[in-house]
Write a protein that holds these residues in place. Structure first.
Motif, PDB file in Angstrom:
ATOM      1  N   ALA A  86       2.446  -9.056  -9.105  1.00 29.50           N
ATOM      2  CA  ALA A  86       1.388  -8.619  -8.187  1.00 29.50           C
ATOM      3  C   ALA A  86       0.012  -8.833  -8.800  1.00 29.50           C
ATOM      4  CB  ALA A  86       1.583  -7.149  -7.820  1.00 29.50           C
ATOM      5  N   ALA A 125      -0.399  -3.205   0.248  1.00 31.36           N
ATOM      6  CA  ALA A 125       0.564  -4.299   0.088  1.00 31.36           C
ATOM      7  C   ALA A 125       1.204  -4.644   1.428  1.00 31.36           C
ATOM      8  CB  ALA A 125       1.625  -3.919  -0.940  1.00 31.36           C
ATOM      9  N   THR A 136      -1.123  -6.727   3.359  1.00 37.06           N
ATOM     10  CA  THR A 136      -1.093  -8.121   2.905  1.00 37.06           C
ATOM     11  C   THR A 136       0.053  -8.875   3.550  1.00 37.06           C
ATOM     12  OG1 THR A 136      -2.146  -7.602   0.791  1.00 37.06           O
ATOM     13  CG2 THR A 136      -0.810  -9.603   0.888  1.00 37.06           C
ATOM     14  N   GLY A 186      -1.862 -11.480   5.389  1.00 39.98           N
ATOM     15  CA  GLY A 186      -2.206 -12.391   4.304  1.00 39.98           C
ATOM     16  C   GLY A 186      -1.983 -13.852   4.656  1.00 39.98           C
ATOM     17  N   LEU A 198      -0.886 -12.525  -8.665  1.00 38.29           N
ATOM     18  CA  LEU A 198      -1.186 -12.999  -7.313  1.00 38.29           C
ATOM     19  C   LEU A 198      -2.370 -12.275  -6.678  1.00 38.29           C
ATOM     20  CD1 LEU A 198       2.461 -13.319  -5.932  1.00 38.29           C
ATOM     21  CD2 LEU A 198       0.973 -15.145  -6.772  1.00 38.29           C
ATOM     22  N   GLU A 199      -2.986 -11.350  -7.443  1.00 38.90           N
ATOM     23  CA  GLU A 199      -4.120 -10.561  -6.960  1.00 38.90           C
ATOM     24  C   GLU A 199      -3.736  -9.709  -5.750  1.00 38.90           C
ATOM     25  OE1 GLU A 199      -7.368 -13.295  -6.385  1.00 38.90           O
ATOM     26  OE2 GLU A 199      -7.207 -14.073  -8.421  1.00 38.90           O
ATOM     27  N   LEU A 200      -2.512  -9.169  -5.813  1.00 40.63           N
ATOM     28  CA  LEU A 200      -2.013  -8.287  -4.771  1.00 40.63           C
ATOM     29  C   LEU A 200      -2.403  -6.843  -5.064  1.00 40.63           C
ATOM     30  CD1 LEU A 200       1.601  -9.686  -4.486  1.00 40.63           C
ATOM     31  CD2 LEU A 200      -0.011  -9.591  -2.595  1.00 40.63           C
ATOM     32  N   VAL A 220       0.008 -13.787  -0.001  1.00 41.70           N
ATOM     33  CA  VAL A 220      -1.014 -13.174  -0.857  1.00 41.70           C
ATOM     34  C   VAL A 220      -2.183 -12.740   0.026  1.00 41.70           C
ATOM     35  CG1 VAL A 220      -0.347 -14.590  -2.835  1.00 41.70           C
ATOM     36  CG2 VAL A 220      -2.188 -15.375  -1.312  1.00 41.70           C
ATOM     37  N   PRO A 221      -3.074 -11.904  -0.491  1.00 37.32           N
ATOM     38  CA  PRO A 221      -4.256 -11.524   0.299  1.00 37.32           C
ATOM     39  C   PRO A 221      -5.113 -12.739   0.630  1.00 37.32           C
ATOM     40  CG  PRO A 221      -3.972 -10.055  -1.582  1.00 37.32           C
ATOM     41  CD  PRO A 221      -3.005 -11.182  -1.783  1.00 37.32           C
ATOM     42  N   SER A 271      -7.256 -13.914  -2.229  1.00 32.70           N
ATOM     43  CA  SER A 271      -6.644 -14.293  -3.502  1.00 32.70           C
ATOM     44  C   SER A 271      -6.924 -15.755  -3.835  1.00 32.70           C
ATOM     45  CB  SER A 271      -5.129 -14.067  -3.466  1.00 32.70           C
ATOM     46  OG  SER A 271      -4.518 -14.578  -4.644  1.00 32.70           O
TER      47      SER A 271
END
Length: 315
Positions: free
Chosen positions: A99, A111, A114, A118, A102-104, A297-298, A301
């Motif tokens: 996480a 989450a 996302t 995302g 992946l910049e989660l 991912v967001p 990200s």
């Protein structure tokens, strides 16, 4: 078309640090956000996670939302890598290094946001022999730390369990000798004597937020290899100060190489820790499969992008 238009399966490792408490909340939050979760499983036996994901894929689910720690994701990545199935990540473990890479967000509600809103990217998958991994494989001190980390310690302390477990592991560590060879010929063979730790990273983070190197990434088609020699405690403390940034690899006593394939042999059989689980023993071979796994991912990200074309209706 967004991933939420796919019929999804939710698979949560209820044995992970926050999994048991989060399962019902995750199911509800995903439905509230428009994710078409048609089946949900709380799996208390980690040995059944792969089987559960395999069966969901066989039933035609093209979005698999998995909740757990880094070991959970590594245990199911072989099922999803190289397919048209997308992974949604709910970080419910101790370190949550995938996480972080992946910049989660680590918060469950964020989450779930996302997963619903995302973007899909494709990331590299590391391989140790025939076993896939996402973050880092390592030998030496990290194996002893992993074995010192009881489930109770993980639940009570979270990422703080790592430095606490490292103290007794450091005291009983036995140095080892390693030989690195490079099948693609990008480096000369290297013999390293008296090692504290050797690691091969596919992702960026490990051990609760330590960086493999300052340039490591999960979408760069490279493995980052580093080796730290055994030696004086004071020098190890000096190196450890820079673990979070990854700049410890610039220390003159630390070896750092980047490659797409490396073979590791040792003077005696040495165990290998893969994303928190001890799963192999040297000699072993490491490779990387570029862009092998689709993951959400967001939108903000920058950890990865989508390089390979997706199936119709998925881009």
């Amino acid at each position: 078309m967004t991933p939420t238009t796919e019929q999804a399966a939710l698979v949560v490792n209820s044995g992970s640090r926050r999994g048991a408490a989060a399962f019902e909340d995750a199911h509800r939050m995903l439905l509230e956000r428009g994710v078409d979760v048609v089946e949900a499983f709380g799996v208390s036996d980690p040995a059944r996670l792969r089987e559960t994901v395999e069966q969901a894929v066989e039933r035609g689910r093209r979005l698999i939302v998995v909740g757990g720690g880094d070991g959970t994701f590594s245990s199911v990545v072989d099922v999803l890598a190289g397919t048209d199935v997308t992974l949604g990540v709910l970080p419910l473990g101790t370190a949550n290094d995938l996480a972080r890479t992946l910049e989660l967000p680590l918060d469950l509600a964020a989450a779930c946001d996302t997963v619903a809103n995302g973007k899909v990217v494709d990331i590299d998958v590391g391989r140790i022999g025939g076993t896939a991994f996402l973050n880092v494989a390592s030998s030496g001190l990290s194996v002893e730390v992993a074995q010192a980390m009881s489930p109770v310690l993980k639940r009570r302390l979270g990422p703080l369990a790592y430095p606490i477990a490292a103290v007794p592991a450091y005291r009983r560590h036995t140095p080892f000798t390693a030989e690195l060879t490079f099948p693609l010929g990008d480096h000369e063979p290297v013999r390293l004597e008296g090692l504290l730790q050797l690691a091969v990273g596919n992702g960026r983070f490990y051990g609760g937020g330590n960086a493999v190197s300052q340039v490591a990434g999960i979408d760069d088609h490279q493995l980052d290899v580093y080796a730290i020699p055994a030696g004086r405690f004071r020098e190890h403390v000096n190196i450890a100060r820079f673990f979070r940034s990854g700049t410890f690899v610039e220390h003159p006593e630390v070896l750092h190489l980047r490659t797409r394939a490396v073979d590791l042999a040792t003077d005696h059989p040495v165990r290998v820790n893969v994303d928190g689980e001890v799963v192999a023993t040297t000699p072993v071979s490491f490779t990387v499969s570029p862009n092998a796994l689709d993951v959400i991912v967001p939108q903000h990200s920058r950890a990865a992008r989508r390089d390979r074309p997706g199936p119709a209706g998925r881009d």
